[in-house]
Design a protein around this motif. Structure first.
Motif, PDB file in Angstrom:
ATOM      1  N   ARG A  55       0.882  -1.162   0.000  1.00  0.00           N
ATOM      2  CA  ARG A  55       0.000   0.000   0.000  1.00  0.00           C
ATOM      3  C   ARG A  55       0.919   1.210   0.000  1.00  0.00           C
ATOM      4  NH1 ARG A  55      -5.186   1.349   3.272  1.00  0.00           N
ATOM      5  NH2 ARG A  55      -5.253  -0.902   3.480  1.00  0.00           N
ATOM      6  N   VAL A  56       0.745   2.092  -0.983  1.00  0.00           N
ATOM      7  CA  VAL A  56       1.592   3.280  -1.110  1.00  0.00           C
ATOM      8  C   VAL A  56       0.715   4.507  -0.927  1.00  0.00           C
ATOM      9  CG1 VAL A  56       3.168   4.554  -2.606  1.00  0.00           C
ATOM     10  CG2 VAL A  56       3.093   2.054  -2.729  1.00  0.00           C
ATOM     11  N   LEU A  57       1.115   5.352   0.003  1.00  0.00           N
ATOM     12  CA  LEU A  57       0.410   6.599   0.263  1.00  0.00           C
ATOM     13  C   LEU A  57       1.311   7.748  -0.170  1.00  0.00           C
ATOM     14  CD1 LEU A  57      -2.086   7.974   1.516  1.00  0.00           C
ATOM     15  CD2 LEU A  57      -0.857   7.967   3.695  1.00  0.00           C
ATOM     16  N   ILE A  58       0.843   8.577  -1.090  1.00  0.00           N
ATOM     17  CA  ILE A  58       1.606   9.724  -1.599  1.00  0.00           C
ATOM     18  C   ILE A  58       0.888  10.985  -1.133  1.00  0.00           C
ATOM     19  CG2 ILE A  58       2.434  10.922  -3.654  1.00  0.00           C
ATOM     20  CD1 ILE A  58       2.332   8.168  -5.086  1.00  0.00           C
ATOM     21  N   GLU A  59       1.611  11.809  -0.353  1.00  0.00           N
ATOM     22  CA  GLU A  59       1.046  13.038   0.185  1.00  0.00           C
ATOM     23  C   GLU A  59       1.883  14.230  -0.263  1.00  0.00           C
ATOM     24  OE1 GLU A  59      -0.329  12.052   4.549  1.00  0.00           O
ATOM     25  OE2 GLU A  59       1.557  11.033   4.072  1.00  0.00           O
ATOM     26  N   VAL A  60       1.261  15.195  -0.911  1.00  0.00           N
ATOM     27  CA  VAL A  60       1.965  16.398  -1.356  1.00  0.00           C
ATOM     28  C   VAL A  60       2.224  17.289  -0.148  1.00  0.00           C
ATOM     29  CG1 VAL A  60       1.859  18.464  -2.794  1.00  0.00           C
ATOM     30  CG2 VAL A  60       0.954  16.293  -3.654  1.00  0.00           C
ATOM     31  N   LEU A  61       3.484  17.644   0.045  1.00  0.00           N
ATOM     32  CA  LEU A  61       3.857  18.523   1.144  1.00  0.00           C
ATOM     33  C   LEU A  61       4.007  19.974   0.686  1.00  0.00           C
ATOM     34  CD1 LEU A  61       6.532  16.230   2.829  1.00  0.00           C
ATOM     35  CD2 LEU A  61       4.098  16.422   3.365  1.00  0.00           C
ATOM     36  N   GLY A  62       4.298  20.162  -0.597  1.00  0.00           N
ATOM     37  CA  GLY A  62       4.444  21.521  -1.107  1.00  0.00           C
ATOM     38  C   GLY A  62       4.617  21.551  -2.614  1.00  0.00           C
ATOM     39  N   ARG A  63       4.229  22.701  -3.203  1.00  0.00           N
ATOM     40  CA  ARG A  63       4.381  22.916  -4.650  1.00  0.00           C
ATOM     41  C   ARG A  63       4.794  24.363  -4.877  1.00  0.00           C
ATOM     42  NH1 ARG A  63      -0.886  20.448  -4.929  1.00  0.00           N
ATOM     43  NH2 ARG A  63      -0.721  18.375  -5.806  1.00  0.00           N
ATOM     44  N   ARG A  64       5.545  24.575  -5.954  1.00  0.00           N
ATOM     45  CA  ARG A  64       5.902  25.930  -6.385  1.00  0.00           C
ATOM     46  C   ARG A  64       5.993  25.930  -7.903  1.00  0.00           C
ATOM     47  NH1 ARG A  64       7.670  29.697  -2.666  1.00  0.00           N
ATOM     48  NH2 ARG A  64       8.670  30.835  -4.330  1.00  0.00           N
ATOM     49  N   SER A  65       5.775  27.098  -8.491  1.00  0.00           N
ATOM     50  CA  SER A  65       5.955  27.230  -9.933  1.00  0.00           C
ATOM     51  C   SER A  65       6.390  28.658 -10.238  1.00  0.00           C
ATOM     52  CB  SER A  65       4.675  26.892 -10.689  1.00  0.00           C
ATOM     53  OG  SER A  65       3.649  27.793 -10.342  1.00  0.00           O
ATOM     54  N   ARG A  66       7.056  28.798 -11.388  1.00  0.00           N
ATOM     55  CA  ARG A  66       7.462  30.132 -11.844  1.00  0.00           C
ATOM     56  C   ARG A  66       7.792  30.070 -13.333  1.00  0.00           C
ATOM     57  NH1 ARG A  66      13.719  31.285 -10.137  1.00  0.00           N
ATOM     58  NH2 ARG A  66      14.536  29.661 -11.465  1.00  0.00           N
ATOM     59  N   ALA A  67       7.683  31.205 -13.967  1.00  0.00           N
ATOM     60  CA  ALA A  67       8.061  31.339 -15.376  1.00  0.00           C
ATOM     61  C   ALA A  67       9.143  32.399 -15.451  1.00  0.00           C
ATOM     62  CB  ALA A  67       6.861  31.736 -16.222  1.00  0.00           C
ATOM     63  N   ASP A  68      10.222  32.130 -16.216  1.00  0.00           N
ATOM     64  CA  ASP A  68      11.287  33.121 -16.323  1.00  0.00           C
ATOM     65  C   ASP A  68      11.054  34.099 -17.467  1.00  0.00           C
ATOM     66  OD1 ASP A  68      11.978  31.653 -18.558  1.00  0.00           O
ATOM     67  OD2 ASP A  68      13.930  31.037 -17.817  1.00  0.00           O
ATOM     68  N   ALA A  69      10.132  33.799 -18.336  1.00  0.00           N
ATOM     69  CA  ALA A  69       9.743  34.686 -19.441  1.00  0.00           C
ATOM     70  C   ALA A  69       8.512  34.074 -20.091  1.00  0.00           C
ATOM     71  CB  ALA A  69      10.874  34.809 -20.462  1.00  0.00           C
ATOM     72  N   ASP A  70       7.954  34.732 -21.054  1.00  0.00           N
ATOM     73  CA  ASP A  70       6.805  34.206 -21.768  1.00  0.00           C
ATOM     74  C   ASP A  70       7.207  32.915 -22.479  1.00  0.00           C
ATOM     75  OD1 ASP A  70       4.566  33.637 -23.229  1.00  0.00           O
ATOM     76  OD2 ASP A  70       4.429  35.606 -24.175  1.00  0.00           O
ATOM     77  N   VAL A  71       6.576  31.812 -22.116  1.00  0.00           N
ATOM     78  CA  VAL A  71       6.927  30.507 -22.692  1.00  0.00           C
ATOM     79  C   VAL A  71       6.769  30.527 -24.208  1.00  0.00           C
ATOM     80  CG1 VAL A  71       6.351  28.047 -22.709  1.00  0.00           C
ATOM     81  CG2 VAL A  71       6.391  29.287 -20.554  1.00  0.00           C
ATOM     82  N   ALA A  72       5.755  31.220 -24.713  1.00  0.00           N
ATOM     83  CA  ALA A  72       5.535  31.286 -26.162  1.00  0.00           C
ATOM     84  C   ALA A  72       6.680  32.016 -26.872  1.00  0.00           C
ATOM     85  CB  ALA A  72       4.215  31.977 -26.465  1.00  0.00           C
ATOM     86  N   GLU A  73       7.433  32.815 -26.119  1.00  0.00           N
ATOM     87  CA  GLU A  73       8.558  33.566 -26.703  1.00  0.00           C
ATOM     88  C   GLU A  73       9.895  32.905 -26.401  1.00  0.00           C
ATOM     89  OE1 GLU A  73       8.084  36.177 -28.693  1.00  0.00           O
ATOM     90  OE2 GLU A  73       5.933  35.891 -28.423  1.00  0.00           O
ATOM     91  N   GLY A  74       9.898  31.652 -25.992  1.00  0.00           N
ATOM     92  CA  GLY A  74      11.148  30.927 -25.750  1.00  0.00           C
ATOM     93  C   GLY A  74      11.554  30.816 -24.301  1.00  0.00           C
ATOM     94  N   GLY A  75      10.738  31.306 -23.393  1.00  0.00           N
ATOM     95  CA  GLY A  75      11.040  31.198 -21.970  1.00  0.00           C
ATOM     96  C   GLY A  75      10.718  29.809 -21.432  1.00  0.00           C
ATOM     97  N   THR A  76      10.973  29.623 -20.151  1.00  0.00           N
ATOM     98  CA  THR A  76      10.688  28.335 -19.521  1.00  0.00           C
ATOM     99  C   THR A  76       9.692  28.524 -18.384  1.00  0.00           C
ATOM    100  OG1 THR A  76      12.538  28.521 -17.966  1.00  0.00           O
ATOM    101  CG2 THR A  76      12.970  27.399 -20.066  1.00  0.00           C
ATOM    102  N   PHE A  77       9.015  27.436 -18.082  1.00  0.00           N
ATOM    103  CA  PHE A  77       8.068  27.371 -16.977  1.00  0.00           C
ATOM    104  C   PHE A  77       8.537  26.242 -16.087  1.00  0.00           C
ATOM    105  CE2 PHE A  77       4.127  25.601 -15.132  1.00  0.00           C
ATOM    106  CZ  PHE A  77       3.688  26.726 -14.445  1.00  0.00           C
ATOM    107  N   GLN A  78       8.691  26.508 -14.795  1.00  0.00           N
ATOM    108  CA  GLN A  78       9.200  25.493 -13.877  1.00  0.00           C
ATOM    109  C   GLN A  78       8.164  25.175 -12.811  1.00  0.00           C
ATOM    110  OE1 GLN A  78      12.543  27.805 -12.755  1.00  0.00           O
ATOM    111  NE2 GLN A  78      13.862  26.949 -14.326  1.00  0.00           N
ATOM    112  N   CYS A  79       8.041  23.885 -12.519  1.00  0.00           N
ATOM    113  CA  CYS A  79       7.144  23.403 -11.473  1.00  0.00           C
ATOM    114  C   CYS A  79       7.941  22.495 -10.551  1.00  0.00           C
ATOM    115  CB  CYS A  79       5.995  22.583 -12.055  1.00  0.00           C
ATOM    116  SG  CYS A  79       4.933  23.481 -13.150  1.00  0.00           S
TER     117      CYS A  79
END
Length: 181
Positions: A55-79
């Protein structure tokens, strides 16, 4: 999609019949509580484990995200996501009781902390590429390992000294499926 992803990865890595259930509603008596965006429960019986169930229990302790520039213009999105994964052994002599609470599983569980960071970029119209870095740490969870005298779990976590015991880097491509005409 977490339930689908967990089941798919488990089948690919543990065998086609390894997944007994994921989240609520897949099997009668399955723990409905464990089917939210932050908590997921899976029942597994990997091939090559001599019938041993988990039996495996997966519990999310935290999340974050950010974009360094507009993804459509070649930037990246991080999660980034940080989860606690608790693995309980089921009684190997009988089929697992899908309605039994985790405390009735045999032995102290193995507790891991898993950190996953994805960096996405638009590679071409209809194609997103990602690099995924996953680090796994052993954790001595006092609520489970003490005072049950399961010193092995505690010693493994201490021996790792806070360092990741498993580090994996994946290249992932998401391609838009063709639409039916």
């Amino acid at each position: 999609d977490r339930a689908y992803n967990v089941a798919s990865i488990a089948r690919a890595s543990m065998g086609a019949d390894a997944v007994l259930g994921v989240g609520g509603g897949t099997r009668p008596g399955f723990n409905e509580r464990a089917s939210t965006a932050d908590v997921l429960e899976a029942r597994l019986r990997p091939s090559g484990a001599d019938g041993q169930g988990f039996r495996v229990l997966i519990e999310v302790l935290g999340r974050r995200s950010r974009a360094d520039a507009d993804v459509a213009e070649g930037g990246t999105f991080q999660c980034a996501e940080f989860v606690r994964q608790t693995v309980f052994r089921e009684d190997a002599d009988r089929a697992p009781d899908l309605a039994a609470p985790p405390q009735q599983s045999r032995g102290a569980p193995l507790v891991k902390l898993v950190e996953t960071v994805n960096t996405y970029r638009l590679a071409a119209p209809g194609r997103i590429e990602s690099q995924q870095l996953t680090k796994t740490y052993l954790a001595a969870d006092a609520a489970y390992t003490m005072p049950t005298s399961d010193i092995a779990t505690l010693q493994q976590a201490r021996a790792a000294g806070g360092l990741a015991v498993d580090v994996r880097l994946y290249d992932v491509a998401y391609v838009r499926a063709r639409q039916a005409a």
